[in-house]
Write a protein that holds these residues in place. Structure first.
Motif, PDB file in Angstrom:
ATOM      1  N   ASP A   1       0.820  -1.216   0.000  1.00  0.00           N
ATOM      2  CA  ASP A   1       0.000   0.000   0.000  1.00  0.00           C
ATOM      3  C   ASP A   1       0.854   1.267   0.000  1.00  0.00           C
ATOM      4  N   GLY A   2       2.186   1.108  -0.136  1.00  0.00           N
ATOM      5  CA  GLY A   2       3.071   2.275  -0.217  1.00  0.00           C
ATOM      6  C   GLY A   2       3.533   2.786   1.126  1.00  0.00           C
ATOM      7  N   ASP A   3       3.281   2.066   2.233  1.00  0.00           N
ATOM      8  CA  ASP A   3       3.721   2.525   3.541  1.00  0.00           C
ATOM      9  C   ASP A   3       5.227   2.326   3.677  1.00  0.00           C
ATOM     10  N   TYR A   4       5.867   3.247   4.401  1.00  0.00           N
ATOM     11  CA  TYR A   4       7.286   3.092   4.663  1.00  0.00           C
ATOM     12  C   TYR A   4       7.551   3.232   6.157  1.00  0.00           C
ATOM     13  N   ILE A   5       8.766   2.818   6.558  1.00  0.00           N
ATOM     14  CA  ILE A   5       9.164   2.811   7.970  1.00  0.00           C
ATOM     15  C   ILE A   5      10.209   3.894   8.183  1.00  0.00           C
ATOM     16  N   TRP A   6      10.095   4.585   9.335  1.00  0.00           N
ATOM     17  CA  TRP A   6      11.155   5.502   9.753  1.00  0.00           C
ATOM     18  C   TRP A   6      11.548   5.202  11.193  1.00  0.00           C
ATOM     19  N   VAL A   7      12.826   5.484  11.489  1.00  0.00           N
ATOM     20  CA  VAL A   7      13.361   5.209  12.821  1.00  0.00           C
ATOM     21  C   VAL A   7      14.060   6.474  13.309  1.00  0.00           C
ATOM     22  N   SER A   8      13.804   6.847  14.585  1.00  0.00           N
ATOM     23  CA  SER A   8      14.416   8.052  15.157  1.00  0.00           C
ATOM     24  C   SER A   8      15.017   7.729  16.511  1.00  0.00           C
TER      25      SER A   8
END
Length: 931
Positions: A122-129
């Protein structure tokens, strides 16, 4: 051949006549009623169809709202799944670390690099902070590895710290913020699921753009509109009536006419009202009223003569307007057809009844009687009555039709009751608007019942008590505010006894006196009993201040006219006395005894002239010559002048300051004012002390500063004169500027010192204020208008030229007082002039026309008759442009206004001596040279 029986022969005519009478009664009584009711029923059918479609649309909106929640919840769950998948992957990598297969740094690099390129179907992406707000992994190169602790969205909100704080506080959660897509710069609303992983030392999240959710909802809404369009195709009102829908922006969403469907009908006019038909339809929405207009027909396009009726309902969720439209003649045709059919049925029934009556009179007449009885009950208002029998013949049909008609009448009455309820709601809305109007009134309004319990308060009253209206209404005044209860109890009780009245009182608010007017009015019921009290509280401070200033201005004007008139007459007398005394003193210089008497008399006459000048200053009628003056120089010279007349134990202190602006006033009058202030300070310091002069620039940008009155915004020079004396009492401050008021013991002194200062300041468009603490000295503040220092010209330091010889030159002297004219004549003769006298302005005008070589005109300003000294000087200047003009006055009045230009003339104040007269001619010489 068969013949009817006698019974039939006897009763059949009667029955026949009776049936004919009943038929006529039914026709003339019921058919018009049925026609009108059928017409109403046809109209109501369009209302019912409209209501059904409205209900359908409203349910569609509810389904859409439910669908929106479901879609949003589905996306939330999907985001949690995406983060969970990433969590599983990270956990696998860390197991390798625990097994010793790879190092921790290598593992983190593998994890972050893999997550950068992860995307769901569905085009979701992951980010990490990290916890210090640095993106450890992000698919967008603009943010990957960057510190975004200060990164703000377009609306100024710092984004990432707030998201991280949510995760660290709750462990996991959802955050909504603005963020741009990977391939764009426009920031959109986004919802992210974030989760804290303290064992790994970072926060991970995934989100969805709410714009995508709205796109799904919009598709759902469009499908609902198409479903509604399909249902409209199967729906008709009357014969050719129809339903249509447009939105609040007047875009036609559904209409059977393809020329109108999908267009904007804003400019489509109602032929009856000549206004936009869309606005007319919107105005009747949900009112229960129909819109009447004229339109064309499919068979007669463009001919807008056919009457139509429309009902409108507003679907607030979609902001749609659903309308029915039906031709009036179609509604009427249905009732006409039904009436004709009823008539035909009645005729057939009559024929059948006649035939049946021949054989079954009783069997036929009994149901007719029941029907008549039922009709009678209905006509009397018993709408629940029914015929009470069912049969399969014409009478049974008539009975059934009658019952259905009554039922429809009953339904119509119910609809009427619903309309009444709707109207009641509208009246409640009107009452709410009246409450809003009362809240906006510039007054405090409250209504009490006979127990002094609040029934209503407006917003200003609630604000005055620092409460909301709900905290006041329904409660007793005593329990809400003891202070208000004590202050208004007497007035409220008087009003409850039928005596309403108004009362004014003052209060101090923010160091300002506020004058309040409280009005109470008793309220009566229909029998004249007091049922409540209306309390209105008004702030009348500004009105009272205006009234006070008007009275003060009238008093000052009256005193000014009196003082000015006295000064004029007194100056004329002093001119005679001083002129003769000076002449006597000069003539008998050798007589020492006579000189001993003459010199005190001359000083007394000059002191009298000084008193008249003070009167003129107080009344603001002294002649002023305002110009930019060097305030430092003027103060220095004034202090030098005063030091010789003050005791040695009084010190004058002044430190010069550099100012960009200079006061624009009459320097001589300002010096007089400062001298008066110092002399007043001297009286307040009998044992010595000091007087301080402080000069400063003041720029008033907005109203707020107040001395004797509110200061108008502008540029000013402020002069503060303070002393270390015993100060002013409260009464002395209040009466300080009153004429003839003095604090000297025994009432000695003229009492014009501060009055003169006040008059000079107000005449100079300035302001004055007094501050004092008894026993600690006083401070007088003068606020004078100023201009830039560049305006100070050399001409202000006018230096008198050396005395000249005027021997033998001709002077025209005009003065209507014989004694004054004689004194001035002697002074002119002593100066060497030849003098021609005139006692009236008319006589002087005649002499001007015949005399040649006139060196100067010396004239009084105030002359008997319509021509004054200024008019005379203007005529003389026109006839003798190179000659000199000196005007004398003991009273300056309005004719001098506006003469500061080319027609300005030298004015000398009465009384004067020969020295002042010589100086006047010398100044006139320099003015004539353009200096």
């Amino acid at each position: 051949m068969l013949f009817p029986s006698r019974l039939v022969q006897r009763f059949f005519p009667i029955v026949l006549i009776l049936m004919l009478v009943i038929f006529s009664a039914v026709y003339f009584y019921s058919v018009p009623f049925i026609k009108s009711k059928v017409y109403e029923i046809e109209r109501n059918s369009s209302r019912i169809a409209l209501d059904n479609v409205f209900t359908m649309a409203d349910r569609m909106y509810a389904d859409t709202e439910s669908y929106q929640k479901q879609v949003l919840e589905s996306h939330k769950q999907r985001l949690k799944i995406v983060v969970s998948m990433a969590e599983s992957y990270i956990d696998q990598v860390y197991r390798q670390v625990k097994a010793g297969d790879i190092g921790i740094e290598e593992a983190r690099n593998i994890i972050f690099e893999m997550l950068r390129h992860f995307q769901s179907i569905d085009g979701d992406y992951i980010w990490v902070s990290s916890y210090d707000y640095r993106f450890l992994s992000h698919p967008d190169d603009r943010f990957h590895g960057k510190d975004v602790s200060t990164l703000k969205s377009d609306d100024g909100v710092v984004v990432l710290p707030e998201i991280i704080n949510v995760a660290t506080r709750q462990g996991e959660g959802y955050s909504q913020y603005k963020w741009n897509r990977l391939s764009g710069n426009k920031q959109l609303d986004k919802l992210s699921y974030v989760k804290d992983f303290p064992e790994w030392g970072f926060v991970m999240g995934s989100g969805i753009y709410l714009e995508d959710v709205q796109a799904e909802l919009e598709a759902k809404r469009n499908r609902a509109l198409e479903d509604l369009r399909e249902s409209f195709k199967q729906l008709r009102v009357a014969k050719t009536g129809y339903l249509f829908i447009f939105d609040a922006r007047t875009n036609m969403l559904i209409h059977p006419n393809p020329n109108i469907d999908g267009t904007n009908i804003q400019n489509l006019l109602n032929p009856v009202t000549k206004k936009s038909i869309a606005k007319d339809l919107i105005n009747v929405a949900d009112t229960g009223n129909e819109l009447y207009y004229k339109w064309d027909k499919p068979g007669d396009p463009g001919n807008y003569i056919y009457e139509k009726l429309s009902l409108v309902r507003h679907v607030k969720g979609f902001d749609w307007y659903i309308c029915s439209s039906v031709y009036v003649d179609e509604l009427k045709s249905s009732s006409e057809q039904l009436s004709e059919r009823i008539l035909m049925i009645a005729l057939l029934s009559l024929l059948v009844a006649i035939a049946m009556a021949f054989f079954f009179i009783y069997w036929v007449t009994n149901p007719i009687k029941q029907l008549a009885d039922t009709a009678l009950r209905v006509s009397k208002g018993e709408l629940t009555a029914t015929v009470g029998f069912r049969r399969d013949d014409e009478l049974g049909i008539l009975a059934k039709t009658f019952d259905e008609m009554v039922e429809r009448v009953r339904d119509n009455i119910q609809n009427l009751d619903d309309k009444v309820a709707s109207r009641t709601l509208a009246l409640e809305q009107i009452e709410e608007r009246q409450r809003i109007i009362l809240d906006l009134l510039p007054a405090e309004v409250a209504y009490f019942d006979t127990t002094l319990t609040f029934q209503f308060v407006n917003q200003r009253y609630a604000d005055a008590l620092s409460k909301v209206k709900s905290e006041i209404t329904g409660k007793a005044l005593e329990s809400v505010s003891q202070k208000q209860y004590q202050a208004t109890l007497v007035q409220l009780k008087a009003a409850l006894s039928g005596n309403g009245f108004g009362q004014e009182y003052s209060n101090w608010l923010h160091d300002r006196e506020v004058i309040i007017k409280r009005l109470t009015t008793p309220c009566y019921d229909e029998v004249g009993q007091v049922v409540g009290v209306l309390l209105v509280v008004l702030d009348v401070t500004s009105e009272k201040e205006v009234e006070k200033k008007l009275l003060e201005a009238q008093r000052m004007s009256a005193v000014g006219h009196l003082a000015g008139g006295l000064a004029h007459d007194f100056n004329n007398l002093l001119s005679i006395i001083l002129g003769n005394l000076v002449s006597a003193a000069e003539h008998y210089q050798a007589d020492a005894v006579l000189q001993r008497y003459l010199k005190p008399s001359i000083r007394a006459a000059k002191r009298g002239a000084d008193i008249t000048n003070r009167l003129l200053a107080f009344s603001r009628r002294q002649p002023l010559a305002p110009l930019p003056c060097d305030i430092n120089l003027l103060l220095h010279e004034s202090i030098e002048l005063l030091r010789g007349s003050l005791p040695s134990d009084i010190e004058l202190i002044f430190s010069p300051v550099v100012t960009k602006n200079l006061p624009f006033v009459d320097p001589g009058r300002l010096e007089d004012a400062l001298v008066n202030l110092v002399l007043n300070a001297k009286q307040a310091m009998p044992h010595g002390g000091s007087v301080h002069f402080v000069v400063s620039e003041v720029s008033i940008i907005e109203e707020g500063m107040r001395l004797d009155e509110s200061v108008v915004p502008g540029q000013y020079i402020q002069i503060c004169v303070s002393d270390t004396g015993h100060g002013f009492s409260d009464e002395a401050i209040r009466m300080a500027f009153e004429p003839f008021f003095t604090t000297n013991s025994g009432g000695t002194g003229a009492g014009l010192g501060l009055s003169m200062v006040y008059g000079f300041v107000k005449q100079s468009n300035g302001y004055i204020g007094v501050k004092s603490i008894p026993g600690s000295g006083a401070e007088i503040t003068l606020l004078l208008p100023s201009i830039l220092a560049g305006a100070l010209q050399d001409s202000t330091d006018l230096v008198l030229s050396q005395s000249k010889e005027w021997k033998g030159k001709l002077v025209l002297l005009v003065e209507d007082d014989d004694d004054v004219r004689q004194v001035v004549r002697e002074l002119l003769v002593k100066m060497g002039f030849n003098v021609i006298e005139a006692s009236t302005a008319q006589e002087a005008l005649e002499l001007m026309g015949v005399l040649e070589g006139v060196f100067a005109l010396v004239s009084d300003i105030r002359l008997n008759g319509e021509v004054n000294g200024f008019d005379l000087a203007d005529n003389f200047q026109a006839m003798h442009p190179c000659s000199k003009i000196v005007l004398m006055t003991g009273y300056a009045f309005d004719e001098n206004s506006g003469r500061e230009g080319k027609n300005a003339h030298r004015i000398i104040q009465k009384p004067f001596d020969i020295k002042e007269l010589k100086e006047s001619f010398e100044v006139e010489d320099q003015l004539g040279k353009g200096e």
